[in-house]
Write an enzyme that holds these catalytic residues in place. Sequence first.
Site, PDB file in Angstrom:
ATOM      1  N   ASP A   8       0.806  -1.223   0.048  1.00  0.00           N
ATOM      2  CA  ASP A   8      -0.078   0.115  -0.040  1.00  0.00           C
ATOM      3  C   ASP A   8       0.871   1.310   0.051  1.00  0.00           C
ATOM      4  OD1 ASP A   8      -1.787   1.962   0.269  1.00  0.00           O
ATOM      5  OD2 ASP A   8      -2.282   1.514   2.467  1.00  0.00           O
ATOM      6  N   ASP A  68      -1.915  -1.450  -3.875  1.00  0.00           N
ATOM      7  CA  ASP A  68      -2.207  -0.547  -4.964  1.00  0.00           C
ATOM      8  C   ASP A  68      -0.837  -0.614  -5.969  1.00  0.00           C
ATOM      9  OD1 ASP A  68       0.036   1.201  -3.796  1.00  0.00           O
ATOM     10  OD2 ASP A  68      -1.677   2.154  -2.653  1.00  0.00           O
ATOM     11  N   ASP A  70     -22.682 -14.927 -16.769  1.00  0.00           N
ATOM     12  CA  ASP A  70     -21.678 -15.384 -17.680  1.00  0.00           C
ATOM     13  C   ASP A  70     -21.931 -14.745 -19.040  1.00  0.00           C
ATOM     14  OD1 ASP A  70     -21.309 -17.482 -15.952  1.00  0.00           O
ATOM     15  OD2 ASP A  70     -21.081 -18.906 -17.433  1.00  0.00           O
ATOM     16  N   ASP A  98      -4.221   4.059   2.356  1.00  0.00           N
ATOM     17  CA  ASP A  98      -5.590   3.831   2.438  1.00  0.00           C
ATOM     18  C   ASP A  98      -5.983   2.339   3.122  1.00  0.00           C
ATOM     19  OD1 ASP A  98      -4.887   2.496   0.316  1.00  0.00           O
ATOM     20  OD2 ASP A  98      -6.397   3.525  -1.046  1.00  0.00           O
ATOM     21  N   ASP A 133      -9.033 -16.393 -16.321  1.00  0.00           N
ATOM     22  CA  ASP A 133      -9.721 -17.248 -15.230  1.00  0.00           C
ATOM     23  C   ASP A 133     -10.767 -18.003 -15.647  1.00  0.00           C
ATOM     24  OD1 ASP A 133     -10.497 -16.859 -12.169  1.00  0.00           O
ATOM     25  OD2 ASP A 133     -12.470 -16.183 -13.040  1.00  0.00           O
ATOM     26  N   GLU A 177      -6.530 -20.868 -16.566  1.00  0.00           N
ATOM     27  CA  GLU A 177      -6.841 -21.734 -15.306  1.00  0.00           C
ATOM     28  C   GLU A 177      -7.895 -22.573 -15.730  1.00  0.00           C
ATOM     29  OE1 GLU A 177      -8.976 -20.867 -11.123  1.00  0.00           O
ATOM     30  OE2 GLU A 177      -9.683 -19.993 -12.742  1.00  0.00           O
TER      31      GLU A 177
HETATM   32 MG    MG Z   1      -3.390   2.207  -1.339  1.00  0.00          MG
END
Ligand code: MG
Length: 657
Positions: free
Chosen positions: A61, A69, A326, A65, A362, A404
């Site tokens: 981070d 990120d 979907d 926050d 995915d 995957e």
């Molecule tokens: Mg952050």
Amino acid sequence: MKRFFHIAALALAALLLTACPEPIDGPDDGSNGPDETWRKQASSTKLSGITYQLNVYSFADSDGDGWGDIKGITQHLDYLDSLGATALWLSPIHEAMSYHGYNVNDYYSVSSKLGTEADLKDLITKAKAKNIDIYLDFVLNHSGSDNVWFRMAAYGDSDRYRDYYVMSDNPTADVAAGKIDNYAGASSPGMGQWYAVSSGEVGYNGRLHFKLDWAKKTITVTQSTDTPQSSNGSASKWLYYGDGKMVGFYETSTNIFEITLDFDSSWGFLIRTSTTSWDNGTKWGGNGKGIEFGTAFSINNTTAANIIFGGNSSFYFASFDQSMPDLNYGPYAKAAESAAFKDLAAAADKWIDMGVAGLRLDAVIWIYQNQTAANVSFLKQWYDRCNTSWKARGGKGDFYMVGEAWCDNAEKMAPYYEGLPSNFNFYYWYTLKDRIQKNKGNDFASTILYFRSLFRGYRTDFIDAIKLTNHDEDRAANDLGRDIAKEKLAAAVLLTSPGKPYIYQGEELGYWGNKGKGDEYVRTPIKWTRSGNVPSASLGGKVDNAMLSADISVEAQESTPGSLLRVYRDFAQARNAWKALAQGEIEEVSCPNTAVALWTMSYEGQTVLVAHNFGSGTPVITPTGYTTDKLIVSNGTVTASNGSVALGAYASAVFLQ
Ligand code: MG
């Protein structure tokens, strides 16, 4: 006290040096030594380089926050480089409905919680300078139900998005008639169910035009950009949509009443002919079914149910849950011609154009409901499309893409190699943990060879994406009884196996956690310093603070010789320096000791001998025809002399031949 510790540490160091010979640097002429340049070749990176899988929301981070990120990743590139990473797989970065990002609202966006497009560009540039590629997680099976595509498909009055999703007024009849392409001919899905469009969405918030035909007793609602009108105080017909929310219609011609307004109701609306009474048939409503924009809807004053925004079709299909409808690609043989495919490909182009070098796909077995041939056809079309974009933009070699395809076993997954160059090998870990638990190493090389032979049957240039665990599985530490020696062995085996190894965020620190307590507990943030906090807001505070001790932190393990993190680094760096270790073709070396796994890896004239002890004893092995005097890297207690080597409990060693 301090002085005593110093002497004790020196004695320990001397002992370790005796037991564990210093790794060699290779001959001075460089003819068969570590090669710092081969890793820089794009082909090497994609075939056998190490990928680090990270959860953007919980890795690091940068702004405090509580959400990891993109800038946080950029700030820790040195750490990732020290783990030998040649690529990073980022969890989905797009605007999404959940912290994990797998219900995407906008495939063209970067989630504001994770950063900006400029942050991503900066990460790509700075990672590239360290020969680290960026792979994005791309979710093709479904979007989020808040995606504007789904909202327009379900509730909009344009046909454009209707085919993006799997929708039906009568699923039973449509499935029987073969109209549901997502099923690819199957009579029922392998997973998932149909949801009523109106079940999750009865209200509406936005500007609407209402047209009431009092002669026909119908109401037609359309989305509008016209200027909203104030209420007609002397009206005879009223639109009621909540406490204190009632507006009078304007009679625009005989029996036609209209109004445009900024509508906001969580339950729908009713028509009233009285502002003071609900009695005597003054309340007009619907029949419980949802209204469709642009279509006249019959009203009555008998049932007079709330008029809900039910949508364009009655039901939509979702493999996972209601918030993940979907996507629909039509008949699989022509998937690339579908509107959803083209829109997603345009989004992928945007990221490829920015410098993204690979995608992780995915849930690919659910794109066509566990219909392997249909999914393989779809994936081949998707891969070819992205690879064409990659080459058109000057990308070196082929675009990387890993699926995957999480099937029951490797045999069911293997056909996916006809669609994609790389697939996750879940079965590698299933076998490895089983053998470590059973202290049986001597069939592991043949297991690897079996996988490779199996995959080669479908694709000669397959890239075996080997791994321990990921964000959807219990941690490796849990599977290994939180035995740190076994965790180090698992790391050493992973990084000395042929294929493309993936290291999942936190595995290198020995994190534990299981999904039974919630997925968040296998997605724990990195604890960078002994005393620092971790960013846990994204996980709703669901972190195991007992696990996140000072000792498990990166800071502590970096400064502790023999820590799990140091073992990962040692083996990762060896893999990146010795081309045979990474890119070599594997050959099994027979070993009479059942606990010991023994194999060689050979590439371009370089051969290494790899030995792992899956047991707690100290076997002495003498591999006939191989030398054990040039140690490249080791873990645990390793004593080598005259072609024989003693491997301590769960120890590993790699020798140059
Ligand atoms: Mg952050």
